[in-house]
Design a protein around this motif. Structure first.
Motif, mmCIF file in Angstrom:
data_model
loop_
_atom_site.group_PDB
_atom_site.id
_atom_site.type_symbol
_atom_site.label_atom_id
_atom_site.label_comp_id
_atom_site.label_asym_id
_atom_site.label_seq_id
_atom_site.Cartn_x
_atom_site.Cartn_y
_atom_site.Cartn_z
ATOM 1 N N PRO A 177 -12.097 0.346 -20.848
ATOM 2 C CA PRO A 177 -13.613 0.442 -20.445
ATOM 3 C C PRO A 177 -14.509 -0.154 -21.535
ATOM 4 C CG PRO A 177 -13.026 2.555 -20.499
ATOM 5 C CD PRO A 177 -11.516 1.911 -20.791
ATOM 6 N N VAL A 178 -14.032 0.078 -22.897
ATOM 7 C CA VAL A 178 -14.919 -0.036 -23.921
ATOM 8 C C VAL A 178 -14.365 -1.545 -24.717
ATOM 9 C CG1 VAL A 178 -15.911 0.453 -26.077
ATOM 10 C CG2 VAL A 178 -15.445 2.231 -24.364
ATOM 11 N N GLY B 208 -9.538 3.809 -23.479
ATOM 12 C CA GLY B 208 -8.918 2.454 -23.761
ATOM 13 C C GLY B 208 -10.154 1.635 -24.358
ATOM 14 N N HIS B 209 -9.597 0.610 -25.056
ATOM 15 C CA HIS B 209 -10.505 -0.340 -25.625
ATOM 16 C C HIS B 209 -9.761 -1.568 -26.095
ATOM 17 C CE1 HIS B 209 -9.113 2.366 -28.901
ATOM 18 N NE2 HIS B 209 -9.156 1.014 -29.568
ATOM 19 N N ASP B 210 -10.818 -2.667 -26.240
ATOM 20 C CA ASP B 210 -10.146 -3.950 -26.478
ATOM 21 C C ASP B 210 -10.972 -4.632 -27.716
ATOM 22 O OD1 ASP B 210 -8.877 -6.691 -26.569
ATOM 23 O OD2 ASP B 210 -10.243 -7.349 -25.149
ATOM 24 N N ALA C 169 -17.978 -12.630 -19.027
ATOM 25 C CA ALA C 169 -16.857 -12.192 -18.316
ATOM 26 C C ALA C 169 -16.760 -10.728 -18.353
ATOM 27 C CB ALA C 169 -15.615 -13.227 -18.785
ATOM 28 N N ALA C 170 -17.436 -10.055 -19.222
ATOM 29 C CA ALA C 170 -16.937 -8.691 -19.665
ATOM 30 C C ALA C 170 -16.938 -7.781 -18.525
ATOM 31 C CB ALA C 170 -17.775 -8.239 -20.821
ATOM 32 N N LYS C 171 -18.170 -7.804 -17.752
ATOM 33 C CA LYS C 171 -18.261 -6.753 -16.703
ATOM 34 C C LYS C 171 -17.145 -6.901 -15.580
ATOM 35 C CE LYS C 171 -21.769 -4.735 -13.732
ATOM 36 N NZ LYS C 171 -23.226 -4.950 -13.458
ATOM 37 N N ALA C 172 -16.897 -8.375 -15.330
ATOM 38 C CA ALA C 172 -15.891 -8.662 -14.254
ATOM 39 C C ALA C 172 -14.665 -8.057 -14.595
ATOM 40 C CB ALA C 172 -15.810 -10.194 -13.729
ATOM 41 N N ALA C 173 -14.371 -8.048 -16.049
ATOM 42 C CA ALA C 173 -12.976 -7.767 -16.820
ATOM 43 C C ALA C 173 -12.828 -6.278 -16.786
ATOM 44 C CB ALA C 173 -12.845 -8.290 -18.264
ATOM 45 N N GLY C 174 -13.786 -5.380 -16.248
ATOM 46 C CA GLY C 174 -13.751 -4.101 -16.239
ATOM 47 C C GLY C 174 -14.494 -3.378 -17.367
ATOM 48 N N THR C 175 -14.923 -4.208 -18.392
ATOM 49 C CA THR C 175 -15.746 -3.448 -19.357
ATOM 50 C C THR C 175 -16.804 -2.656 -19.037
ATOM 51 O OG1 THR C 175 -14.925 -5.296 -21.044
ATOM 52 C CG2 THR C 175 -16.777 -3.938 -21.725
ATOM 53 N N LYS C 176 -17.298 -1.754 -19.690
ATOM 54 C CA LYS C 176 -18.315 -0.653 -19.226
ATOM 55 C C LYS C 176 -19.203 -0.513 -20.320
ATOM 56 C CE LYS C 176 -16.284 1.214 -15.094
ATOM 57 N NZ LYS C 176 -16.235 0.212 -14.114
ATOM 58 N N ALA D 172 -19.340 9.309 -24.272
ATOM 59 C CA ALA D 172 -20.461 10.131 -23.492
ATOM 60 C C ALA D 172 -21.093 9.523 -22.258
ATOM 61 C CB ALA D 172 -21.592 10.552 -24.390
ATOM 62 N N VAL D 173 -21.117 7.896 -22.363
ATOM 63 C CA VAL D 173 -21.799 7.329 -21.132
ATOM 64 C C VAL D 173 -20.427 7.391 -20.082
ATOM 65 C CG1 VAL D 173 -22.102 5.097 -20.289
ATOM 66 C CG2 VAL D 173 -23.328 5.929 -22.402
ATOM 67 N N LEU D 174 -19.335 7.028 -20.617
ATOM 68 C CA LEU D 174 -18.125 6.998 -19.513
ATOM 69 C C LEU D 174 -17.911 8.478 -18.836
ATOM 70 C CD1 LEU D 174 -15.639 4.702 -21.923
ATOM 71 C CD2 LEU D 174 -17.232 4.191 -19.482
ATOM 72 N N ALA D 175 -18.005 9.451 -19.789
ATOM 73 C CA ALA D 175 -17.817 10.682 -19.287
ATOM 74 C C ALA D 175 -18.720 11.300 -18.265
ATOM 75 C CB ALA D 175 -17.945 11.704 -20.584
#
Length: 169
Positions: free
Chosen positions: A14-15, A41-43, A62-69, A140-143
């Protein structure tokens, strides 16, 4: 978990940690290491606003569609990467000023922190501290929607608190 570091997590990343050049990895690796410690997880990618603008545009769109948060963007000097990426996505972007030789990262800091109203970029400290804190902020955002991560983050912070001795040795 990242393309530049070995990891054990599955495909959920997601990051995104992006940087303008290979030399920025010395700073940005601290974001990756912190996310690894938290099991997030991160890229990691090199996406230069100046040298690879098409790559930057494609990534951001494309980031949002790829699942990046959340996107963590490290940049030095003119530091256009965080703001340019933020202008192309509605995802939260946290900018990390990379320390430069000419002005010790103050130029990078000013470039990221002085975004005009309407396109926000969260700006962190210069260098290692900023990269580490950007990862903690992303976690913290993802949490907010991941209770297991919230627990790991609380444990991580508690361990830092417990490591502070009461008296100098």
């Amino acid at each position: 978990m990242s393309d530049l570091t070995a990891g054990t997590a599955a495909d959920h990343r997601p990051v995104a940690i992006i940087m303008g050049s290979q030399s920025d990895w010395e700073t940005m690796r601290h974001a990756a290491e912190t996310l690894d410690a938290l099991g997030v997880g991160h890229d990691c990618r090199i996406v230069s606003a100046h040298r690879t603008p098409d790559r930057m545009f494609t990534f951001a769109k494309a980031a949002k569609a790829a699942g990046t948060k959340v996107i963590i963007a490290g940049a030095g000097g003119a530091a256009h990467l965080p703001g340019m990426v933020a202008s192309l996505t509605t995802l939260p972007v946290f900018g990390v000023p990379v320390e430069s030789k000419a002005l010790s990262g103050v130029d990078s800091l000013y470039s990221i922190v002085q975004m005009p109203a309407g396109i926000p970029v969260g700006t962190l400290a210069i260098g290692k501290a900023g990269a580490t804190n950007a990862a903690l902020l992303a976690a913290a955002v993802l949490a907010l929607t991941d209770e297991a991560l919230a627990t790991r983050l609380a444990q991580w912070r508690a361990a830092r608190t417990a490591a502070v001795t009461e008296r100098p040795e």
